[in-house]
Design an enzyme around this catalytic site. Sequence first.
Site, short mmCIF file in Angstrom:
data_model
loop_
_atom_site.label_atom_id
_atom_site.label_comp_id
_atom_site.label_asym_id
_atom_site.label_seq_id
_atom_site.Cartn_x
_atom_site.Cartn_y
_atom_site.Cartn_z
N TYR A 154 0.63 -1.29 -0.18
CA TYR A 154 0.00 -0.22 -0.01
C TYR A 154 0.91 1.38 -0.02
O TYR A 154 0.42 2.43 -0.34
CB TYR A 154 -0.97 0.10 1.37
CG TYR A 154 -2.05 -1.11 1.08
CD1 TYR A 154 -2.04 -2.03 0.50
CD2 TYR A 154 -2.95 -0.82 2.08
CE1 TYR A 154 -2.93 -3.16 0.31
CE2 TYR A 154 -4.18 -1.85 1.98
CZ TYR A 154 -3.81 -2.72 1.22
OH TYR A 154 -5.12 -3.61 1.04
N LYS B 285 3.37 -15.75 2.96
CA LYS B 285 3.64 -16.52 1.77
C LYS B 285 5.01 -16.76 1.78
O LYS B 285 5.64 -16.56 0.93
CB LYS B 285 2.80 -15.60 0.76
CG LYS B 285 2.50 -16.33 -0.35
CD LYS B 285 1.52 -17.57 -0.36
CE LYS B 285 1.65 -18.05 -1.68
NZ LYS B 285 0.69 -19.54 -1.57
N ASP C 232 -3.19 -18.74 1.75
CA ASP C 232 -4.09 -19.37 1.15
C ASP C 232 -4.63 -20.48 2.20
O ASP C 232 -5.96 -20.43 2.01
CB ASP C 232 -3.54 -19.92 0.00
CG ASP C 232 -2.20 -20.71 -0.06
OD1 ASP C 232 -1.69 -20.26 0.97
OD2 ASP C 232 -1.87 -21.30 -0.96
N ASP D 107 -5.61 -7.19 5.39
CA ASP D 107 -6.72 -6.21 4.92
C ASP D 107 -7.90 -7.42 4.24
O ASP D 107 -9.11 -7.53 4.40
CB ASP D 107 -6.56 -5.66 3.38
CG ASP D 107 -7.35 -4.70 3.04
OD1 ASP D 107 -8.83 -4.75 3.44
OD2 ASP D 107 -7.27 -3.88 2.29
N ASP E 197 -11.38 -8.97 6.38
CA ASP E 197 -12.81 -8.84 5.67
C ASP E 197 -13.41 -9.99 5.37
O ASP E 197 -14.75 -10.23 5.48
CB ASP E 197 -12.53 -7.83 4.27
CG ASP E 197 -12.42 -6.62 4.47
OD1 ASP E 197 -12.67 -5.77 5.36
OD2 ASP E 197 -12.08 -5.99 3.45
#
Length: 368
Positions: A141, A189, A221, A245, A249
Amino acid sequence: MNKQIILLPGDGIGKEIMESAKYVLNTVASEFGHRFTFHSHAIGGDAIDQYGTPLPDDTINACEQADAILLGAVGGKKWEALPGNIRPEQGLLGIRKKLGLFANLRPIQGFAPLLHASPLKEEVVNGSDILIIRELTGGLYFGKPSERIKDGKAVVDTLYYERSEMERIVEKAFESARLRRKHLTSVDKANVLESSRLWREVVNEKSKEYPDVTVEHMLVDAAAMKLITAPTQFDVIVTENLFGDILSDEASVLTGSLGMLPSASIRSDGVGLYEPVHGSAPDIAGKGIANPLGMILSAALMLRHSLQMEEEANEIEEAVRACLEQGYHTADLSVKNGKQVGTKEMTEAVVENITTKSVSDSICSTYA
């Protein structure tokens, strides 16, 4: 105790639900002998309309002097055509960065009257109690360069982290896990990304300082899948900005309503910005039907984490729980055999449960 609280109502339903939070906080102040001084400032689309920028200097200056900050919501279709660097969401990203709010805390805990509305079977989600801790000020970001190149035929975004940024968020996660069920899941990851391999190294090093906390590493994942198939296995989850993020959510819908969930963005000294996780919902703004409970619960988080008012925070949370058990719900919620009410009525129900509880406690104390 006199505390300075900055209110950033923002856009859409933000102004309505902010009034609800203010009403509840004034009630708590009255019941517990505190004084809260509120000052409102513009952010997001509202600030663009007034000042041409989503984050005016006046708002930044006020927030820098505050004991805590409450944010309603930012964004809406009205500003979607604006360039990315001046859209309403940049106000939120900007204030987090300016204030050094590096840790986003998002508690995911269900309320029994709402669990039937979860997309998961009730027996799968029942008992879920998760705290997701997301790094806020680094990663994709904020990394540079982030731009289109080769005459627009290619694009680059940069995932950049300093080791110190990883260390402080991981330390916050260990401290939080120590206060809960002492289980920390670190999500990365590491099979693909070098940043994740460094992240995992930091977690393993920090774990030596917290031998009482069990650490589990999980690829992002797999974590996304486990949140759906076995959410009760999680206690505290810590991860970097983008993964946090997405996962927060995803987790937010497990309990049956996005409109019930608060969040906190804090820094090391306890100063923080508190906001509900739902959006600005411009389609229902001004209709008096918005759900204020996520905003009210965000105010409770503020009392707990920035103002060290644990008893007062518990009082608000129990009042919200009592309202739902009494059947009160707004249009976005589903309570079996309940009574649908608007923003004002729901707020008044919360306040009534706070004052009733205080009177009851006073009577019990008198006759103890």
